[in-house]
Every structure is written in structure tokens, then in C-alpha cells.
Design a protein around this motif. Sequence first.
Motif, PDB file in Angstrom:
ATOM      1  N   SER A  41       0.958  -1.117  -0.104  1.00  0.00           N
ATOM      2  CA  SER A  41       0.039  -0.032   0.039  1.00  0.00           C
ATOM      3  C   SER A  41       0.907   1.398  -0.148  1.00  0.00           C
ATOM      4  O   SER A  41       0.756   2.141  -0.700  1.00  0.00           O
ATOM      5  CB  SER A  41      -1.018   0.080   1.435  1.00  0.00           C
ATOM      6  OG  SER A  41      -1.648  -1.202   1.102  1.00  0.00           O
ATOM      7  N   VAL A  42       1.935   1.367   0.865  1.00  0.00           N
ATOM      8  CA  VAL A  42       2.899   2.376   0.844  1.00  0.00           C
ATOM      9  C   VAL A  42       3.538   2.521  -0.445  1.00  0.00           C
ATOM     10  O   VAL A  42       3.556   3.950  -1.066  1.00  0.00           O
ATOM     11  CB  VAL A  42       3.850   2.222   2.014  1.00  0.00           C
ATOM     12  CG1 VAL A  42       4.987   3.297   1.926  1.00  0.00           C
ATOM     13  CG2 VAL A  42       3.035   2.414   3.252  1.00  0.00           C
ATOM     14  N   ASP A  48       1.819   6.636  -6.888  1.00  0.00           N
ATOM     15  CA  ASP A  48       0.833   7.539  -7.318  1.00  0.00           C
ATOM     16  C   ASP A  48       1.042   8.860  -7.117  1.00  0.00           C
ATOM     17  O   ASP A  48       0.693   9.852  -7.813  1.00  0.00           O
ATOM     18  CB  ASP A  48      -0.498   7.391  -6.588  1.00  0.00           C
ATOM     19  CG  ASP A  48      -1.638   7.811  -6.835  1.00  0.00           C
ATOM     20  OD1 ASP A  48      -1.985   7.873  -7.874  1.00  0.00           O
ATOM     21  OD2 ASP A  48      -2.273   8.504  -5.977  1.00  0.00           O
ATOM     22  N   GLN A  49       1.861   9.236  -5.816  1.00  0.00           N
ATOM     23  CA  GLN A  49       2.090  10.641  -5.540  1.00  0.00           C
ATOM     24  C   GLN A  49       3.183  11.136  -6.726  1.00  0.00           C
ATOM     25  O   GLN A  49       3.226  12.308  -7.065  1.00  0.00           O
ATOM     26  CB  GLN A  49       2.857  10.675  -4.191  1.00  0.00           C
ATOM     27  CG  GLN A  49       1.901  10.422  -3.087  1.00  0.00           C
ATOM     28  CD  GLN A  49       0.736  11.616  -3.245  1.00  0.00           C
ATOM     29  OE1 GLN A  49       0.847  12.826  -3.119  1.00  0.00           O
ATOM     30  NE2 GLN A  49      -0.425  11.208  -3.091  1.00  0.00           N
ATOM     31  N   VAL A  50       4.141  10.119  -6.940  1.00  0.00           N
ATOM     32  CA  VAL A  50       5.162  10.705  -8.135  1.00  0.00           C
ATOM     33  C   VAL A  50       4.441  10.996  -9.355  1.00  0.00           C
ATOM     34  O   VAL A  50       4.481  11.997 -10.170  1.00  0.00           O
ATOM     35  CB  VAL A  50       6.190   9.591  -8.317  1.00  0.00           C
ATOM     36  CG1 VAL A  50       7.258   9.841  -9.297  1.00  0.00           C
ATOM     37  CG2 VAL A  50       7.091   9.370  -7.110  1.00  0.00           C
ATOM     38  N   TYR A  51       3.531  10.010  -9.893  1.00  0.00           N
ATOM     39  CA  TYR A  51       2.753  10.113 -11.214  1.00  0.00           C
ATOM     40  C   TYR A  51       1.885  11.340 -10.918  1.00  0.00           C
ATOM     41  O   TYR A  51       1.987  12.328 -11.853  1.00  0.00           O
ATOM     42  CB  TYR A  51       1.918   9.065 -11.329  1.00  0.00           C
ATOM     43  CG  TYR A  51       2.662   7.778 -11.852  1.00  0.00           C
ATOM     44  CD1 TYR A  51       3.602   8.001 -12.722  1.00  0.00           C
ATOM     45  CD2 TYR A  51       2.084   6.642 -11.781  1.00  0.00           C
ATOM     46  CE1 TYR A  51       4.509   7.093 -13.553  1.00  0.00           C
ATOM     47  CE2 TYR A  51       2.923   5.634 -12.324  1.00  0.00           C
ATOM     48  CZ  TYR A  51       4.025   5.645 -13.387  1.00  0.00           C
ATOM     49  OH  TYR A  51       4.690   4.734 -13.764  1.00  0.00           O
ATOM     50  N   LEU A  55       2.439  14.590 -13.617  1.00  0.00           N
ATOM     51  CA  LEU A  55       1.309  14.962 -14.369  1.00  0.00           C
ATOM     52  C   LEU A  55       1.012  16.766 -14.220  1.00  0.00           C
ATOM     53  O   LEU A  55       0.464  17.248 -14.918  1.00  0.00           O
ATOM     54  CB  LEU A  55       0.185  14.365 -14.229  1.00  0.00           C
ATOM     55  CG  LEU A  55       0.387  12.798 -14.911  1.00  0.00           C
ATOM     56  CD1 LEU A  55      -0.875  12.062 -14.507  1.00  0.00           C
ATOM     57  CD2 LEU A  55       0.599  13.156 -16.497  1.00  0.00           C
ATOM     58  N   GLU A  56       1.116  16.935 -12.700  1.00  0.00           N
ATOM     59  CA  GLU A  56       0.761  18.291 -12.424  1.00  0.00           C
ATOM     60  C   GLU A  56       1.790  19.068 -13.055  1.00  0.00           C
ATOM     61  O   GLU A  56       1.340  20.305 -13.350  1.00  0.00           O
ATOM     62  CB  GLU A  56       0.663  18.342 -10.786  1.00  0.00           C
ATOM     63  CG  GLU A  56      -0.116  19.479 -10.174  1.00  0.00           C
ATOM     64  CD  GLU A  56      -0.449  19.367  -8.777  1.00  0.00           C
ATOM     65  OE1 GLU A  56       0.521  20.181  -8.196  1.00  0.00           O
ATOM     66  OE2 GLU A  56      -0.738  18.437  -8.379  1.00  0.00           O
ATOM     67  N   PHE A  57       2.910  18.829 -13.063  1.00  0.00           N
ATOM     68  CA  PHE A  57       4.089  19.737 -13.359  1.00  0.00           C
ATOM     69  C   PHE A  57       3.706  19.744 -15.075  1.00  0.00           C
ATOM     70  O   PHE A  57       4.137  20.916 -15.501  1.00  0.00           O
ATOM     71  CB  PHE A  57       5.517  18.979 -13.078  1.00  0.00           C
ATOM     72  CG  PHE A  57       6.543  19.490 -13.733  1.00  0.00           C
ATOM     73  CD1 PHE A  57       6.761  20.890 -13.062  1.00  0.00           C
ATOM     74  CD2 PHE A  57       7.136  19.140 -14.806  1.00  0.00           C
ATOM     75  CE1 PHE A  57       8.168  21.549 -13.865  1.00  0.00           C
ATOM     76  CE2 PHE A  57       8.326  19.924 -15.347  1.00  0.00           C
ATOM     77  CZ  PHE A  57       8.819  21.075 -14.892  1.00  0.00           C
TER      78      PHE A  57
END
Length: 60
Positions: A41-42, A48-51, A55-57
Amino acid sequence: MAKLSGVFDGVVNEFKKVAWPTQKELIDNTIIVIVFSIILSVFIFGVDQVYSTALEFIYK
């Protein structure tokens, strides 16, 4: 009714062949599953946080 009785007898016979775990094995395996689930899970959360950050960038 005889067929139904035969089915239940077969089930009981099969349950007698099962190698049931001891309490210690059960506890150890349960702990392993819980720890592995937390680790997985971690890891998925981290990916997910990296992606999401990438994508936000890209889209800003």
C-alpha cells in the motif's frame, strides 16, 4: 436423501485430509500478510504521488 447424505459424508472425509495450520503458523502467516499489505500500500501510494506530481508539473 441418500445422495445428500453421501455428499456430506464426502465433505467430512475431505475435511479430515486437510492439513490445518497450527495456531503459531496461523499467527505468523497473518502477520506476514498484514505487513506485506502495508508495504504494498505504501509503495502504491508513493508511485501515485510521483505520477500525480509529474502530471501536475506537465499540465501546468
